[in-house]
Design an enzyme around this catalytic site. Structure first.
Site, PDB file in Angstrom:
ATOM      1  N   GLY A  46      21.840 -50.302  25.889  1.00 45.11           N
ATOM      2  CA  GLY A  46      20.911 -50.758  24.873  1.00 45.11           C
ATOM      3  C   GLY A  46      21.981 -51.283  23.667  1.00 45.11           C
ATOM      4  N   GLU A 115      32.191 -46.660  33.025  1.00 38.81           N
ATOM      5  CA  GLU A 115      31.354 -46.683  34.158  1.00 38.81           C
ATOM      6  C   GLU A 115      29.928 -47.055  34.068  1.00 38.81           C
ATOM      7  OE1 GLU A 115      32.160 -43.258  36.802  1.00 38.81           O
ATOM      8  OE2 GLU A 115      33.058 -42.290  34.803  1.00 38.81           O
TER       9      GLU A 115
END
Lengths: 224, 224
Positions: A46, A115
């Site tokens: 986000g 990641e």
DNA sequence: TCAAAAGTGTTCAGGATACACCCATGC
DNA sequence: GCATGGGTGTATCCTGAACACTTTTGA
């Protein structure tokens, strides 16, 4: 309304709960945050929604930038989930977070400096903020929609067998379904049609391939 | 994420879709806008949400200020409805509107400098922005929730007859229900109990008075 | 005694659930 | 020929829908 001081808006953020089914397991898209706050902790992707950009456009831009995938192209369905006030949630202070729920299939994640992962919801790590609650909420919404819409289309490839479709329903609902009852039910809903083709690769009787009649959300009257 | 220019948030607004049932009709709270834009046009009550205030708190403050009623006291139930991007909607430019849905009973509106009204949804005037669509959406949500929750509690007085309750269901659903089937169904849901008292005022057989077991939202397994 | 709303049961059809075996293929 | 998943039907139960008359009271 009149304000004595100039109006200042709260920070607006957008977050994505992105689902897909991998190996019969419902998975959600998370990343290991490269920056503060919560640096190194897993979280939903986000970011900030600036003035002049709609929430959907901001999400599109942020996901392309942070995950290097394209929401419109890589996900088959997206809807707004909920808007959270983050007064207590965000250590940076008051913010409002508009969250979206998206569903896709066979999405490949490019490798990045940090990641990113589609992780099974039954095996999620500790998450930043209240993202675990948000995922729970999204999962409930999804399971509910499975019962009265054709939303499964968003998780399936163009052609699939009834057993594969049943496996997706089971992954999303978290329970086993009866094969004969599932077939009766799904066919009575008139949302899929046989393609006429067969899947013959495997060491057993070939399976009829089906396809969804529509690739947009529809409500069905029949339910599970 | 990094920005070259300082981050500027979009304008954030909150709006209320406030429902109550009056004389067997589902009504929604609207006001005649005293200010631009859309001055003189009917609209949902709402206003600006500044930094540091949650959306619920801002709504509470705005409704107290503009309608002179208290959401917590005068409405029995409130939930978030949806968040709208208003890029095209609002002539003042880009804004994000968080809307809430509230339900109450016997709410009296104080008279003000401008008109406010609980207007039957079947007789709404022309409304500003896309507020008519928002009301439609709220009405659909409400009708759906009636079928799988006890949300009717928010519309009913503490004691009521089964006929009065049925009338509320009919107002919210927009259709007539069978009296015997309604009674069987509602009693099987275990959400109301007889109070033991009777209503004897009228020129007909007295009616048993019932009350809701809970004044918070609950889901029921049975549906209509 | 009449008007007005309260209260009550049965029948029927359709959907939900439970359940077990034969079929077609690759190896 | 055997292992593997594909494919099918029936019996039972429960829920939803349709439907009409008697009861109790106040006027």
């Amino acid at each position: 309304m009149q304000y004595e001081t100039p109006y200042a808006a709260p920070t607006l953020t957008v977050d994505l709960v992105g689902f897909q089914v991998i190996h019969g397991e419902l998975c959600v898209l998370i990343l290991k945050r490269p920056n503060e706050p919560f640096s190194g902790t897993w979280a939903l992707p986000g970011g900030y929604n600036p003035e002049g950009e709609t929430t959907e456009a901001a999400l599109q831009r942020i996901i392309r930038h942070k995950i290097s995938i394209d929401i419109d192209k890589d996900f088959s369905y997206i809807e707004q989930l909920y808007t959270f006030d983050t007064v207590a949630r965000d250590p940076r202070g008051h913010a409002v977070a508009v969250t979206y729920l998206a569903c896709g299939r066979a999405i490949e994640l490019p490798s990045l400096d940090y990641e990113t992962s589609f992780t099974p919801i039954v095996a999620l790590p500790e998450l930043a903020y209240d993202h675990a609650d948000i995922i729970d909420y999204a999962h409930k919404r999804l399971a509910a929609k499975l019962l009265y819409t054709n939303i499964a289309f968003a998780f399936m490839p163009p052609k699939f067998t009834l057993t594969e479709l049943q496996s997706t329903y089971e992954a999303l609902l978290g329970r086993k379904l009866d094969k004969r009852n599932f077939r009766k039910k799904i066919l009575s809903q008139d949302i899929i049609s046989p393609s006429g083709e067969l899947r013959t690769e495997a060491a057993h009787r070939p399976a009829q391939l089906y396809q969804f009649d529509h690739q947009e959300l529809r409500e069905v009257t029949e339910t599970f």
